[in-house]
Enzyme design. Structure first.
Site, PDB file in Angstrom:
ATOM      1  N   SER A   1       0.879  -0.581   8.939  1.00 30.72           N
ATOM      2  CA  SER A   1       0.868  -1.231  10.248  1.00 30.72           C
ATOM      3  C   SER A   1      -0.213  -2.295  10.225  1.00 30.72           C
ATOM      4  O   SER A   1      -1.335  -2.033   9.784  1.00 30.72           O
ATOM      5  CB  SER A   1       0.579  -0.207  11.351  1.00 30.72           C
ATOM      6  OG  SER A   1       0.628  -0.822  12.621  1.00 30.72           O
ATOM      7  N   GLU A   2       0.122  -3.503  10.695  1.00 32.74           N
ATOM      8  CA  GLU A   2      -0.805  -4.624  10.483  1.00 32.74           C
ATOM      9  C   GLU A   2      -2.110  -4.506  11.256  1.00 32.74           C
ATOM     10  O   GLU A   2      -3.051  -5.267  11.005  1.00 32.74           O
ATOM     11  CB  GLU A   2      -0.122  -5.967  10.782  1.00 32.74           C
ATOM     12  CG  GLU A   2       0.263  -6.180  12.211  1.00 32.74           C
ATOM     13  CD  GLU A   2       1.756  -6.417  12.372  1.00 32.74           C
ATOM     14  OE1 GLU A   2       2.127  -7.338  13.099  1.00 32.74           O
ATOM     15  OE2 GLU A   2       2.540  -5.668  11.774  1.00 32.74           O
ATOM     16  N   ASN A   3      -2.202  -3.570  12.210  1.00 31.41           N
ATOM     17  CA  ASN A   3      -3.482  -3.382  12.891  1.00 31.41           C
ATOM     18  C   ASN A   3      -4.475  -2.584  12.054  1.00 31.41           C
ATOM     19  O   ASN A   3      -5.608  -2.373  12.466  1.00 31.41           O
ATOM     20  CB  ASN A   3      -3.288  -2.724  14.259  1.00 31.41           C
ATOM     21  CG  ASN A   3      -2.627  -1.360  14.174  1.00 31.41           C
ATOM     22  OD1 ASN A   3      -1.739  -1.148  13.363  1.00 31.41           O
ATOM     23  ND2 ASN A   3      -3.034  -0.442  15.028  1.00 31.41           N
TER      24      ASN A   3
ATOM     25  N   SER B   1      -5.838  -5.625   6.079  1.00 26.71           N
ATOM     26  CA  SER B   1      -4.414  -5.434   6.318  1.00 26.71           C
ATOM     27  C   SER B   1      -3.625  -6.694   5.984  1.00 26.71           C
ATOM     28  O   SER B   1      -2.592  -6.641   5.305  1.00 26.71           O
ATOM     29  CB  SER B   1      -4.184  -5.043   7.780  1.00 26.71           C
ATOM     30  OG  SER B   1      -2.836  -4.748   8.014  1.00 26.71           O
TER      31      SER B   1
END
Length: 221
Positions: A50-52, A92
């Site tokens: 997840s990009e967070n 990320s």
């Protein structure tokens, strides 16, 4: 046409899950794509990013088991596997931009027969912005679009996108509740069809030329 929104999303998520291969690093976009994690076979090892700032994201938690401090990029509660890890967004996006993500699964407002993607803004409406989509469509090795076939009866698969683009010619596969469409050099190729629809219906709900595979088969869900 499948009018039950929840059923349509479930069909799409289940079919996308079957597209993933053991050992892959997969990014799930916000909304519908996050449902894919709920349908991975137990004997498969898919690592979700997840990009967070999560690698090792798990399935959606039960309401009474959600940790309010653990959310995905869309702000929804998620789980993290025992071997998962957290890091900041710069790490990320280094994973994403460095080409380490095997597959990204994204929603879209429109996709066209050239594989162009529009998924971030409708002119005149307030939205939060493009997010990580522009990095994902260029950094991931494969881009799967997971979306409803229409929006209020209007086709979302077009001859040419009319909304501002997120990326040009980056979509590889489109999965809707009605079928699976590959983006090839000659256009859009229907390879799988939902047993509850017909080729004629899909064509009537698609505003682009649709090629039909000689090996067209029932949609695997």
């Amino acid at each position: 046409m499948i009018n039950d929104k929840n059923l349509a999303k479930e069909i799409i998520a289940k079919r996308v899950a079957r597209e993933l291969k053991n050992g892959q690093l997969v990014n799930l976009g916000v909304g519908l794509p996050t449902m894919v994690a709920d349908y991975i076979p137990k004997n498969f090892k898919i690592t979700f990013q997840s990009e967070n700032g999560i690698v090792g994201m798990g399935a959606s938690p039960k309401i009474n088991e959600a940790d309010k401090d653990v959310v995905n990029a869309g702000g929804d509660y998620t789980t993290v596997l025992p071997d998962g890890t957290f890091f900041d967004s710069s790490v990320s996006f280094s994973l994403i931009r460095g080409g380490h993500v095997d597959v990204t699964v994204l929603g879209a407002l429109q996709v066209d027969e050239k594989g162009n993607i529009a998924n971030w803004i409708v002119p005149g409406k307030m939205l939060s912005g493009m997010g990580g989509a522009m990095d994902l469509v260029n950094g991931a090795k494969k881009v799967i679009i997971a979306m409803r076939h229409t929006n209020k009866g209007q086709p979302k698969i077009l001859k040419k996108c009319t909304l501002p683009l997120t990326a040009k010619s980056q979509a590889n596969l489109i999965v809707t509740e009605l079928g699976v469409i590959e983006v090839i050099n000659d256009g859009l190729l229907l390879t799988e069809i939902n047993k509850n629809t017909t080729i004629d219906e899909i064509r009537s709900l698609t505003a682009a030329d649709l090629l039909i595979s000689n090996e067209l088969r029932p949609m695997a869900v």
